[in-house]
Structures are given as structure tokens and as C-alpha cells.
Enzyme design. Sequence first.
Site, PDB file in Angstrom:
ATOM      1  N   LYS A 179     -37.548 -13.042  -5.722  1.00 33.24           N
ATOM      2  CA  LYS A 179     -37.388 -14.276  -4.945  1.00 33.24           C
ATOM      3  C   LYS A 179     -38.483 -14.331  -3.878  1.00 33.24           C
ATOM      4  O   LYS A 179     -38.823 -13.312  -3.268  1.00 33.24           O
ATOM      5  CB  LYS A 179     -36.001 -14.288  -4.290  1.00 33.24           C
ATOM      6  CG  LYS A 179     -35.631 -15.599  -3.600  1.00 33.24           C
ATOM      7  CD  LYS A 179     -34.208 -15.507  -3.020  1.00 33.24           C
ATOM      8  CE  LYS A 179     -33.788 -16.794  -2.323  1.00 33.24           C
ATOM      9  NZ  LYS A 179     -32.438 -16.667  -1.700  1.00 33.24           N
ATOM     10  N   SER A 202     -29.493 -20.620  -2.545  1.00 30.68           N
ATOM     11  CA  SER A 202     -30.916 -20.872  -2.484  1.00 30.68           C
ATOM     12  C   SER A 202     -31.707 -20.173  -3.578  1.00 30.68           C
ATOM     13  O   SER A 202     -32.832 -20.552  -3.869  1.00 30.68           O
ATOM     14  CB  SER A 202     -31.462 -20.427  -1.125  1.00 30.68           C
ATOM     15  OG  SER A 202     -31.352 -19.013  -1.000  1.00 30.68           O
ATOM     16  N   SER A 220     -26.204 -17.226  -1.663  1.00 33.50           N
ATOM     17  CA  SER A 220     -27.431 -17.592  -2.375  1.00 33.50           C
ATOM     18  C   SER A 220     -27.758 -16.730  -3.585  1.00 33.50           C
ATOM     19  O   SER A 220     -28.645 -17.068  -4.361  1.00 33.50           O
ATOM     20  CB  SER A 220     -28.624 -17.550  -1.417  1.00 33.50           C
ATOM     21  OG  SER A 220     -28.560 -18.635  -0.534  1.00 33.50           O
TER      22      SER A 220
END
Lengths: 501, 495
Positions: A77, A152, A176
Site C-alpha cells: 500500500k 482506504s 482500512s
Amino acid sequence: MITRSAAQLAAALESGETTSAQVTEAFLNRIGAVDGDVHAFLQVDSDGAMAAAAASDARRAAGAAASALDGVPIAVKDVLATQGIATTCGSKILQGWVPPYDATVVARLKAAGLPILGKTNMDEFAMGSSTEHSAYGPTHNPWDLDRIPGGSGGGSAAAIAAFEAPLAIGSDTGGSIRQPGAVTGTVGVKPTYGGVSRYGLIAMANSLDQAGPVTGTVLDAALLHEVIGGHDPLDSTSINAPASGFVEAAMQGANGDLSGVKIGVITELGGDGYQAGVLARFNESLEVMVAAGAQIVEVSCPSFVHALAAYYLIMPSEASSNLARFDAMRYGLRVTPDGDPSAEDVMRATRDAGFGDEVKRRIILGTYALSSGYYDAYYGSAQKVRTLISRDFEAAFAQADVLVSPTAPTTAFKLGEKLDDPLSMYLNDIATIPANLAGVPGMSLPCGLADEDNLPAGFQILAPAMQDARLYRVGAALESLLTNQWGGRLLDRVPELGGAR
Amino acid sequence: MNFDEALAAFDPAMGLEVHVELNTATKMFCGCPTEFGAEPNTQTCPTCLGLPGSLPVVNGKGVESAIRIGLALNCSIAEWCRFARKNYFYPDMPKNFQTSQYDEPIAFDGFLDVELADGEVVRVEIERAHMEEDTGKSTHVGGSTGRIHGADYSLVDYNRAGIPLIEIVTRPILGTRERAPEVAKAYVAQLREILLGLGVSDVRMEQGSMRCDVNLSLAPKDSGLLGTRTETKNVNSLRSVERAVRFEISRHAEILSGGGSILQETRHFHEDTGITTSGREKSDAEDYRYFPEPDLVPIAPSREWVEQLRSELPEPPRVRRARLQEAWGFSDLEMRDTVGAGALGLVEETIAAGAAPQAARKWWLGELARRANEDGVEVSALPITPADVAGVQALVDAKTINDKLAREVFEGVLAGEGTPADVVAKRGLAMVSDDGALAEAVATAIAANPDVADKIREGKVAAAGALIGEVMKLMRGKADAARVRELILESLTSS
């Protein structure tokens, strides 16, 4: 090749059936074929990944594998600093910033020999539940490209669901990792707070953030967790305990036996506001677990109803301070207004142009909550709620080994559907936030497709702090039971994308 | 309005905030070195540059120093405390918040008994001593003021960012009246002495490792009120502390007695002119949005550790001074001069090396202080050790040299010619101890000065001085004057 689990790939590498170069290339090809549709990646580092794969193959050839996962590629990420690879956090304000250092998680991945395929898309500074708040465009859910992949960490979850990577790293501040896992039919684990180093994890809310595994199977998550976890002297909040026993717990759980395991169903996380199909899959999963010997108890966590409100005071407060450093003085975007601007003018113009609406919304919220005269009423009260939530967890864990709930109230919604309704968007994390506030570990794993829309639903398991192994034991058992019932993995049912399997 | 008029009408209240840079090897929250004067931005890392993702780790030595400072200032030491973020934007602050302490300082509720020149003792109450990190250092280039406004561009050196600081804050110091400037100076001087004794800081005000902010307000005389204060920043010498207080008292008095009111603001002190000028307005609206630093865990120093640190504290300066004064038999004035010259430790070591107290004092405050003054350095910076000074005095005591020759020996030692004995040997400074040679010179002197000799013979012994001078000249100073006197008197009175 690309649909295999990380554990299977590791075994194939170990046996010499394939090489890391072949595996890595296959995933890079897959990314090339489908990421135009999915947009899971912000950066793809083909050269770096292939070089790491070659090094891994050399190690394996010499009988000196660095870890069980040596040579299995991974996606990271974009919230984690990667030396030499641009790191944006999904924000324009960090456009072009190339970190001079690796996050501890990244350093551990490299030390364990995992080639890094690239950086995955995310809501800007991890603020959102749909990845629509990325400054670089949304990620699309591989189950339905018109739908959100969660957020997210939608990029990492979608990369797994689209078979663009066998493993990924996410970060979870309020859900997330777990909510994207739920809506993409993948597995996501938020470790105990302090279980995985936050050094190099660009903070949204320091007291809530935790990096963790995003994978296709529970065993893969356990394998990855053992690589990235453990004490780090660079993170003061890192717990001084080894990250071990997860793989063993997952192996044990895979036999599908839950005899003697007490499972607490949290009353407050279900019912009103939860999609019928999601609740149906959740309840069926409970029945499967009971059949496997588990005992179900209902537990009440009355303070959880205040969790969302407390979260939306603590998180923006910390975020407003964390994001102050993005001021154009040292790195990242710099916008210089016309005329003879002062340093303050440059800061103002840069922050105005560089931050998106959701980020600005939270900076304003947090700045307000910390203001003199409001601090006690907002930040102070929220911290008290946090204490109450921790007490609720303590009481609940006195009655059950693990607690469970649906991960998210609904399946994936349509892109754009909630973009203009922040409060509705925030409700997506209602079931995941309590774990962050209390620092306890949580896992989401797929429990089937909802009848209404044929989209994945997520099953959340929560354990006491430092008892992450329980997630793997129970999660692997449920995964094994459901997979047997379905006659295969849920991910095998993801629709074909542009590229060939 | 002049100072005396001001004090006739008003009572001053002071508050002193002193920032001390600790001399830890590494910064407060990262492993970067703290050495002063390195090339700009060479002593930095992701943490002290505030790069995204970086995290702080507390320097244990910094905490230890903070506790020792707190203990030396008679403070309570927190059983549990946290760091807090002080949020504000400034280009030399890498994170745009300063990691500091807010409502949970490591040390609080202490005091320092400050001794003034005449021996009066004023108790200054310490509100708190807390830990924080320094900011980077901005240099504003171009423009007339050297300040950020009007500058062509600014340079920032982050080497200083993250250096551990202890901020020591007094409670309002009341009732000092006309002695306020003196109290302020003495407080900072004594604080400096304590910190030096603790060995926790270089406390070099000129290098900024000790910086003082002076808060001052006036209230109508005997009203018991507190007026509006100004905060004069970065007053960087002991003398400036005194001058800044004195100036602000006069300035406030002038405004107040003219019917005006004091603007709450920060002010800058100008070393050259001795005046303060307006800085930025410090309204109550300034809001640092403090909250506990979530990246650091609370600090909970064990009581055992605190007590161990307390037991290892050096003797407090006042106690030490009293003990040494008694042991040495110095007068109050001699003691104050010794302390004032920064020679207390030097004298102590010289005595320990064998010199008599008065002799040690005489050399350090006389010949050596003069040399230091000439060279524009602290007496402690002279290239001579207390052992050397004791060695010179031992040569005097053994009558190898006299005081006048001793000055030459000091010159030689300071010039790097070796130990006192080396200098005596190399320069041939040993006195002539052979009575035969001395008697010859005495005879020569008597012969050349028959009238002086007659006066002595008549009993005017005081006249011998002139003959002693003659003999010393003949001997090129290398004679023991007392022995020369004996020989003169012997030869003129015995026959």
C-alpha cells in the site's frame, strides 16, 4: 500460476517447480493485462521486482532461502515509505516524493526476500472507505468494476482479488484492511496495536494505525504476519514480543475443528443498518461453526454505539497534526502564488492545491476538536469513550475466546454512490472501528456472496490484544469449513477480467 | 522614565524561562549527533527532518538529565508523564509541531535560593522543568532586519532540530523591587553554575546552548496586582538579562505613567543598544492545540531510579561555596571574587595540588586573570593547569624563585615551554642561593651607595630597600630579597 495462494507458490519455489522470476513475471504480466481496468496500482516497479526475484532464485539455488516466502512477490500500500520508489499516500501533495528510507515493514519484506511489485492505490492519506478519495483516481472492485473495492486499502484488496499479486500489505486505522477485504472476498488482518512496526507507515492517526496482511487465504496472512511482525526499536509503541505462532495456529485451524471454542456474537454489531444478505451469510457461518463444535454466546458491548463518534474526533485530531508537515518547505508539491509570496503564502497555496476535500474536512474537524476551550468536550470525551470501549472488550473476552460480527454492514456499493454523503460513507466502518480504538486484533475473511447482489460479504473475528493467533486458528477453521461447503475458494468465483487466467 | 523613578511608582514582577540544550551525544528523539558547528543539514535523519512515516524514540540520557536538573532545583519528579505536541506552523519546524511537554512536566514545584552580591538570599520558585526538542535554525538573508519579513530568502539548518532542550520556568518573582535586574542575573548565573556542576549542558549562552526569555510586568507600587507582561526573547548573556529587565522596567513605567497600557507581546533585546523592540503580538487567541504525543509511550521513572539519581547529585553550589570558604579561610569578598572570576574549581584543584589557599587565589585572580583578560578568554581557557600553578607556588615556597620570577615562569608555561620546572631550567630563572655571590653583590651595592649605607648604620633600617633594589638589579632579579636584606643588615651593623 497467478491464482495459487502464496503458500502454494512458496511450496512450488521450494520444490524447484518454478522460479521467483517466473512467478514475478506472471504477476507483472497480469498487472499489465488487467490493471487498466482495476487500477489497483499507483506504481509498478517491474525492474526492482525482477531484480529481487533473480536474487531470490540465486538464494534458493544455493539452498539459502531467506524465509518461507522468499521469492513470493507482494504489493505494498502506498502508505508505506519505500526507498527509491515514489510514495504518495494517494495524495497530490506528495507527488514525486521518493523516500530516502524504507519503512520497517518494507525492510522486513526485503530481508525475507519478497519482490515488491509496486505500490497500491488508496484513499488520500487513508481517509475513506472506497478508494474514491485517491488523488489518482479510484480503484475498481474486480467483482464488479462499477463498484468500490472498499477503502482506504482498496488497491491492495483489489490486487489480491484480481490476482495481480498473491500477497499485499495494507494499513488499518478504522477498518482500512478489513472492510476492503470484506467487499472483495479477500482476507485482511489488523494486528494487535504495536504488533507490527509503524516506522515508515505514513500516519493518519498514530494511536489507531496498524499495518497488516492482505491475502487470499488465512494461512497466507499468517505467513506474512510472521514476516512483518515483531518488535522494532524504531517504534516506541511497538510491543516487545515475537510475532510467532500464527502459521501454526492457521495450520491447526485448517482441520476445521472448533470444539471448545467460545464465540461471542456482539449484539451491537448487527441488525439495523446491516444488509440482509450480509447478515444471512454471517448467520450461516455461525451455524457452520457450531456444527464444528463451537459454542456461541451473545455478548453486549454497550459503549460501541459511541465508537464512531469517538473515532471521528480522535482520528481527525491526530491527523490534523500529522498532516501539518506537508507545507512545501522540504519535499513534495510546492505551489508558489504570484507576486511576492511569504513562506506562509506558499504553505497555504500548496496545502489548498495539494489536499483533497476529505483530507481538508478532517483537518478542519481535528483542528476544531483540539482547540482551546473545546479540547475537553471533544478530544477528552472521545478518549473516555475509548476507555469504555476497552472495558467492554475486556468484559466480552471474559465470556468468549473471540468476538465476531459482519465486517461491514453492506457489500460493495457503486462508485460515486456515497461520495457526496460523508456520514453514510463513515458508517461503513461501524463494525471495524472498535478494534482500533481498543488496540485489539481483527480479521476479515469471506463468508459468501450476498443473495441480493451476488457480491462478497465479510466475517469479522476479533481477539484480545496479543492473542492474534486466535484469529488464525478460528479464521482458518471457518475458511476450511466454508471452502469445503462451497467446493472451492470464494475467489475462484470472481468474474473474468480482461486478461487470461 | 529612569529606573529609580520607575521603582518609586511601580513594583516589578518577573518570570524567567530558560532553555537549556542538553549535551547528550544524540538528539532527543533520534540517533543523530548533536555536535555544534557542523556543516548545515549534515546531522539529520528521517525523524529529525520530520519525513513522512518517521517516528520518534525518546533519548533515555535526556530523560535522566531532565530528572537530575529537576532534583538539583528541588523539584518533585513526575511518577508518570507524557510528551505533548505543540502545534504551530514555522519553516524551521520540520513537523510543524514541536514535541514538548504540556500539563505533565517531568519536574515541577521546585525552588532555587539565589545569593546576591551582598550575600542576601532570594528564593526563586520553579514552576516546572520540562523536556522538549529544539527547532531548526533559520537564517534570513537580505532585508535590513535579519528577520523573516523583508528577507530575500531564508536558509534553514536542521542540524539543531531535535536537540534535547529543558525549559525551566519560574513562578512570578515578586517583591524584588530595585533589585529585580540583579536577581534576574543572579538567578540565571546560579542556574548556569548548577547545570555546569551537573555536567548536563555546555551552558554557553553565546552559542545559544542556554537561552533566557524574560517576562516582565509592572503594577502600581504596593498594589499587590499583576500587570500586563511582555516577553523579551533570547536574551543571550548574563549582562543582557540584567539590562533587559532594567530596560523593560523603565519602558513599562514610562508608558504606564503616561496613561498608556502595555501591549502583551514578545520583544527582542538588542545587545548593542541595550533596548528591546516589538516582536509579534501574543494575543490570548494563540492556540497551540496541545495533545498527548501518540507516537511516544508515557515516561514513568521508577522511584528507585529517581532516588539513585538524587543520591548521586553533586553538592549544590551554595553549600559547596560555604564549605570551601570555611576550609580556606577566605573573606566574603575574596570568595565572591573567586566565584565571580569563574575560578572556584581552579582554585580548589590548585589547593588540592598542594598550594596554600591564599597563594592559589592570588595567582588565579591576579596574574592569570590579567592574562585571560588580555587574551579575551575565560580564565579556565588558559593553557595552564591547576597542577602547574601549584607547581609554581611550590618553587616559590622552596625559595627557588620569587614572586617576580614566578610571573616569568607563568609566561613560559602559557607559551607552551613545559612545566614550571622546565621553564625555570630553560630560562635560567632559579635564584642564586650561594651566599658568596650574594655577599659580593651586597658589597658592590654598599660601595656604590655610601650615603644610603650610612643611614642604615645610623639605624634607619628602612633605607635598606634601596640597597636591596640595587642588589636585585645586579643579580638580575634572581635572588631572594629576604636573604639579601639579611646580608645587607649583617654587613652594615655587625662590624
